[in-house]
Design a protein around this motif. Sequence first.
Motif, PDB file in Angstrom:
ATOM      1  N   MET A 374     -15.255  -2.144  16.026  1.00 46.96           N
ATOM      2  CA  MET A 374     -15.924  -0.844  16.115  1.00 46.96           C
ATOM      3  C   MET A 374     -16.972  -0.694  15.016  1.00 46.96           C
ATOM      4  O   MET A 374     -18.086  -0.212  15.268  1.00 46.96           O
ATOM      5  CB  MET A 374     -14.904   0.279  16.008  1.00 46.96           C
ATOM      6  N   ILE A 375     -16.635  -1.112  13.801  1.00 51.75           N
ATOM      7  CA  ILE A 375     -17.580  -0.992  12.683  1.00 51.75           C
ATOM      8  C   ILE A 375     -18.829  -1.825  12.952  1.00 51.75           C
ATOM      9  O   ILE A 375     -19.965  -1.362  12.745  1.00 51.75           O
ATOM     10  CB  ILE A 375     -16.917  -1.416  11.362  1.00 51.75           C
ATOM     11  N   THR A 376     -18.648  -3.040  13.425  1.00 54.24           N
ATOM     12  CA  THR A 376     -19.812  -3.888  13.672  1.00 54.24           C
ATOM     13  C   THR A 376     -20.663  -3.369  14.829  1.00 54.24           C
ATOM     14  O   THR A 376     -21.836  -3.727  14.941  1.00 54.24           O
ATOM     15  CB  THR A 376     -19.397  -5.338  13.979  1.00 54.24           C
ATOM     16  N   GLY A 377     -20.085  -2.520  15.674  1.00 53.17           N
ATOM     17  CA  GLY A 377     -20.855  -1.946  16.770  1.00 53.17           C
ATOM     18  C   GLY A 377     -21.673  -0.744  16.374  1.00 53.17           C
ATOM     19  O   GLY A 377     -22.445  -0.219  17.191  1.00 53.17           O
ATOM     20  N   LEU A 378     -21.551  -0.281  15.132  1.00 51.57           N
ATOM     21  CA  LEU A 378     -22.248   0.925  14.699  1.00 51.57           C
ATOM     22  C   LEU A 378     -23.764   0.764  14.685  1.00 51.57           C
ATOM     23  O   LEU A 378     -24.487   1.763  14.642  1.00 51.57           O
ATOM     24  CB  LEU A 378     -21.766   1.350  13.308  1.00 51.57           C
ATOM     25  N   ASP A 379     -24.267  -0.475  14.685  1.00 48.09           N
ATOM     26  CA  ASP A 379     -25.719  -0.644  14.703  1.00 48.09           C
ATOM     27  C   ASP A 379     -26.306  -0.407  16.085  1.00 48.09           C
ATOM     28  O   ASP A 379     -27.521  -0.435  16.264  1.00 48.09           O
ATOM     29  CB  ASP A 379     -26.113  -2.030  14.183  1.00 48.09           C
ATOM     30  N   GLY A 380     -25.433  -0.166  17.072  1.00 49.49           N
ATOM     31  CA  GLY A 380     -25.912   0.146  18.407  1.00 49.49           C
ATOM     32  C   GLY A 380     -26.203  -1.062  19.265  1.00 49.49           C
ATOM     33  O   GLY A 380     -26.674  -0.924  20.397  1.00 49.49           O
ATOM     34  N   SER A 381     -25.910  -2.253  18.778  1.00 51.86           N
ATOM     35  CA  SER A 381     -26.133  -3.458  19.568  1.00 51.86           C
ATOM     36  C   SER A 381     -24.870  -3.854  20.322  1.00 51.86           C
ATOM     37  O   SER A 381     -24.878  -4.056  21.521  1.00 51.86           O
ATOM     38  CB  SER A 381     -26.600  -4.611  18.673  1.00 51.86           C
ATOM     39  N   GLY A 382     -23.773  -3.976  19.577  1.00 56.21           N
ATOM     40  CA  GLY A 382     -22.532  -4.449  20.173  1.00 56.21           C
ATOM     41  C   GLY A 382     -22.395  -5.946  20.087  1.00 56.21           C
ATOM     42  O   GLY A 382     -21.300  -6.474  19.908  1.00 56.21           O
ATOM     43  N   PHE A 383     -23.527  -6.654  20.191  1.00 52.87           N
ATOM     44  CA  PHE A 383     -23.494  -8.114  20.178  1.00 52.87           C
ATOM     45  C   PHE A 383     -23.708  -8.686  18.780  1.00 52.87           C
ATOM     46  O   PHE A 383     -23.349  -9.832  18.529  1.00 52.87           O
ATOM     47  CB  PHE A 383     -24.562  -8.675  21.125  1.00 52.87           C
ATOM     48  N   SER A 384     -24.325  -7.910  17.880  1.00 52.02           N
ATOM     49  CA  SER A 384     -24.708  -8.467  16.581  1.00 52.02           C
ATOM     50  C   SER A 384     -23.504  -8.866  15.737  1.00 52.02           C
ATOM     51  O   SER A 384     -23.598  -9.792  14.929  1.00 52.02           O
ATOM     52  CB  SER A 384     -25.565  -7.459  15.818  1.00 52.02           C
ATOM     53  N   GLY A 385     -22.364  -8.174  15.925  1.00 50.20           N
ATOM     54  CA  GLY A 385     -21.219  -8.451  15.067  1.00 50.20           C
ATOM     55  C   GLY A 385     -20.097  -9.230  15.708  1.00 50.20           C
ATOM     56  O   GLY A 385     -19.066  -9.467  15.073  1.00 50.20           O
ATOM     57  N   ILE A 386     -20.270  -9.650  16.966  1.00 47.08           N
ATOM     58  CA  ILE A 386     -19.121 -10.276  17.623  1.00 47.08           C
ATOM     59  C   ILE A 386     -18.857 -11.698  17.134  1.00 47.08           C
ATOM     60  O   ILE A 386     -17.741 -12.195  17.275  1.00 47.08           O
ATOM     61  CB  ILE A 386     -19.250 -10.247  19.164  1.00 47.08           C
ATOM     62  N   SER A 387     -19.859 -12.339  16.543  1.00 49.92           N
ATOM     63  CA  SER A 387     -19.575 -13.634  15.913  1.00 49.92           C
ATOM     64  C   SER A 387     -18.670 -13.439  14.703  1.00 49.92           C
ATOM     65  O   SER A 387     -17.788 -14.262  14.427  1.00 49.92           O
ATOM     66  CB  SER A 387     -20.875 -14.322  15.494  1.00 49.92           C
ATOM     67  N   LEU A 388     -18.870 -12.328  13.981  1.00 53.99           N
ATOM     68  CA  LEU A 388     -18.010 -12.024  12.842  1.00 53.99           C
ATOM     69  C   LEU A 388     -16.568 -11.817  13.280  1.00 53.99           C
ATOM     70  O   LEU A 388     -15.640 -12.360  12.667  1.00 53.99           O
ATOM     71  CB  LEU A 388     -18.520 -10.769  12.123  1.00 53.99           C
ATOM     72  N   VAL A 389     -16.350 -11.061  14.357  1.00 58.19           N
ATOM     73  CA  VAL A 389     -14.968 -10.818  14.780  1.00 58.19           C
ATOM     74  C   VAL A 389     -14.324 -12.105  15.284  1.00 58.19           C
ATOM     75  O   VAL A 389     -13.106 -12.285  15.133  1.00 58.19           O
ATOM     76  CB  VAL A 389     -14.879  -9.704  15.847  1.00 58.19           C
ATOM     77  N   GLY A 390     -15.111 -13.008  15.850  1.00 57.15           N
ATOM     78  CA  GLY A 390     -14.557 -14.305  16.236  1.00 57.15           C
ATOM     79  C   GLY A 390     -14.091 -15.091  15.023  1.00 57.15           C
ATOM     80  O   GLY A 390     -13.006 -15.688  15.025  1.00 57.15           O
TER      81      GLY A 390
END
Length: 465
Positions: A374-390
Amino acid sequence: MPVEITALHWTFSLFIVLIMAAMLLRRDSSLLCITGVFILGCFATASLSQAVIGVFNSFVYAVSELAGTILVISIIVAMGKVLSGTGINECMAAPFARIIRSPGMAYWLTGGFMMGVSWFFWPSPAVALMGAVLLPVGRRVGLPAIGMAMAMNLFGHGIALSGDWVIQAAPKLTADAAGIPVQDVVSASLPLVLVMGLVTVSVAYLMLRRDMANGSLVVEAAEKNTAGVRLSQMDFALGDRLKKLLAAVIPLLFAIDVAVMYKLNLRGSDATALIGGTAIFILVLIALLSHRGRVLEQTTTYLVEGFTFGMTVFGPIIPIAAFFYLGDDGFLAIFGPALPAGSNGLVNDLGMLLAQSVPINAAVGAFTITIVGMITGLDGSGFSGISLVGSLAKLFSVSTGSGIATMTALGQIAAIFTGGGTLIPWSVIAVAAICNVSPFELARRNLLPVLSGLLAMAVAGALLI
């Protein structure tokens, strides 16, 4: 390696809280966003003039990022005006009107259609295809525009995009970061998306029914008559046979677009551009038939009306987007390399800090990776942080001894549901604009259903790890 948290991170966090509080209180947050950008600029550059310049450049960056969406919405609205003015939209909606007879049917069928198209072509082009045809039908049977917007948004940008089972762009990114096969992530996401989706859309529907029953949510007269151009303003009224022919040709043209998308593997912005280009040609064709001698002037008039609508809708979004884009790549573009060495962006750094601050077991891991998503999605992209969660899922699985695919899927779904998205105002702007509702109101109404779904999904994930 520990994340170095600086004054930039704490300032960004403080303004996130202030902006979210303002949105929940239904207050405008543009001034907060501008102030946040300015203060971040002061910390980043240690220069008052550069901070002032950064505020303007952040607006430029936000407009450039949103330009494609602004254009396609404006063009679709312009096309919708000429279709409404000629009565062609009524003919297009007639087949669906015979099927959809109640607000409940409008909600579930609209959501189902949106989800089906979004699986294959992602939600942005699906919004344009679904909205123009189904929105008038939903209003006619008593489902307010905000209800149609919620159905399209939660089923499309939520369920379909977060799982991404067909195109598999999101699972590929998270799977690569976690070091596991993409099919493992897809398989793990199936039960999680099912739980998340069912809880979210059901809670949203129950809330809609409650508000409609107590009279706090109704179909306004303005919603029932959104033509914008009256038939009497047309130079030439189209005959019934010609209207029915055009009502069949227009969906056919968009169906050809869908086939072209599949054949040429067009996705995302390319698919949206194809829809937008087709809408321009439809606008010109109908204007030629309706105005003939005045087609040059009237075509411009329709486009101006469309762009006026687009800028009116997007105007309040640009300052907010300008602030939140600083959480990711926008910071480097606007203020240069002012972040600490090794930083992955303000948003991702904050997510990493949370992940490093909690002891990990199956339950804690499931909830932590969901919150980080949820935090990584705050930039409004959704895709920018999913490598981090992986990457974090891989790290957490060492502590738990299992569940890497499940935790990867949890983070992916949470990130995209939040920022890809249903909770960030500029990530819902396409649906909000097509349905002519406030993106802030749509995001606010999505909040409780989505949080309920995320909680249920995290619990399910903890049981599966």
